[in-house]
Design an enzyme around this catalytic site. Structure first.
Site, PDB file in Angstrom:
ATOM      1  N   PHE A  48      28.005   2.264 -25.926  1.00 53.30           N
ATOM      2  CA  PHE A  48      28.915   1.485 -25.087  1.00 53.30           C
ATOM      3  C   PHE A  48      28.911  -0.004 -25.429  1.00 53.30           C
ATOM      4  CE2 PHE A  48      25.136   2.854 -22.764  1.00 53.30           C
ATOM      5  CZ  PHE A  48      24.499   1.650 -22.523  1.00 53.30           C
ATOM      6  N   CYS A  51      31.761  -0.840 -27.928  1.00 49.66           N
ATOM      7  CA  CYS A  51      33.178  -0.656 -27.578  1.00 49.66           C
ATOM      8  C   CYS A  51      33.545  -1.301 -26.242  1.00 49.66           C
ATOM      9  CB  CYS A  51      33.531   0.824 -27.573  1.00 49.66           C
ATOM     10  SG  CYS A  51      32.553   1.833 -26.445  1.00 49.66           S
ATOM     11  N   HIS A  52      32.688  -2.151 -25.713  1.00 54.10           N
ATOM     12  CA  HIS A  52      32.940  -2.776 -24.417  1.00 54.10           C
ATOM     13  C   HIS A  52      32.669  -4.269 -24.524  1.00 54.10           C
ATOM     14  CE1 HIS A  52      31.763  -3.772 -20.144  1.00 54.10           C
ATOM     15  NE2 HIS A  52      32.894  -3.150 -19.938  1.00 54.10           N
ATOM     16  N   LEU A  53      33.684  -5.068 -24.279  1.00 56.83           N
ATOM     17  CA  LEU A  53      33.573  -6.532 -24.293  1.00 56.83           C
ATOM     18  C   LEU A  53      32.967  -7.057 -25.597  1.00 56.83           C
ATOM     19  CD1 LEU A  53      32.375  -7.161 -20.641  1.00 56.83           C
ATOM     20  CD2 LEU A  53      34.707  -7.267 -21.514  1.00 56.83           C
ATOM     21  N   LEU A  58      27.758  -6.063 -22.903  1.00 53.74           N
ATOM     22  CA  LEU A  58      27.247  -5.768 -21.570  1.00 53.74           C
ATOM     23  C   LEU A  58      27.366  -4.279 -21.285  1.00 53.74           C
ATOM     24  CD1 LEU A  58      29.037  -8.604 -19.565  1.00 53.74           C
ATOM     25  CD2 LEU A  58      26.674  -8.574 -20.331  1.00 53.74           C
TER      26      LEU A  58
END
Length: 151
Positions: A48, A51-53, A58
């Site tokens: 994650f 692919c997140h922010l 985070l």
């Protein structure tokens, strides 16, 4: 009280959830029907974070909540007669207070406040380095323990 710990393999057996969606690595302490303390060790390679922010890595809030639920539901699934039976979320109230970054450890503390006639209520708090990250109140139902109306 019967207190014990769970390995990653045992957690998978109880939850029937596997990586990458398994959000806890180990359960350090569990008292069936009462409380549990689980850990998620976060590192740069967790899926994650990639692919997140992109600007600031985070852990997504939804996955923090999932870790909270997995920890709480283990307090039910480890009770006598509950292994292999499902519980479903009916209500969630959560607050996220702080960021969770790679290379940290998410400590998850769950307390099962009540379990009556297939309805469970619990609270869960998460921490990183003794700093509260999130808090939630959850209601779950376990249909196998709910009374069946008589005709």
């Amino acid at each position: 009280m019967n207190q014990f710990s769970l390995t990653n393999k045992e957690i998978i057996e109880y939850l029937e959830i596997t990586p990458p969606f398994l959000m806890i690595d180990s359960v350090k302490e569990i008292v069936p029907g009462k409380k549990s303390y689980a850990v998620k060790k976060l590192n740069q390679d967790d899926w994650f974070f990639n692919c997140h922010l992109e600007k600031e890595k985070l852990m997504p809030g939804a996955l923090i909540i999932e870790a909270m639920l997995q920890t709480l539901v283990l307090t039910i699934y480890t009770m006598d007669g509950h292994k292999g039976k499902l519980s479903f979320v009916t209500d969630i109230t959560t607050k996220l207070f702080s960021k969770v970054s790679p290379d940290s450890q998410l400590d998850i503390y769950a307390d099962l406040l009540s379990y009556k006639r297939g309805i469970a209520k619990g609270i869960v708090v998460t921490q990183v380095n003794n700093l509260k990250v999130s808090q939630g109140e959850f209601t779950l139902i376990s249909p196998h323990d709910m009374p069946v109306p008589k005709h």
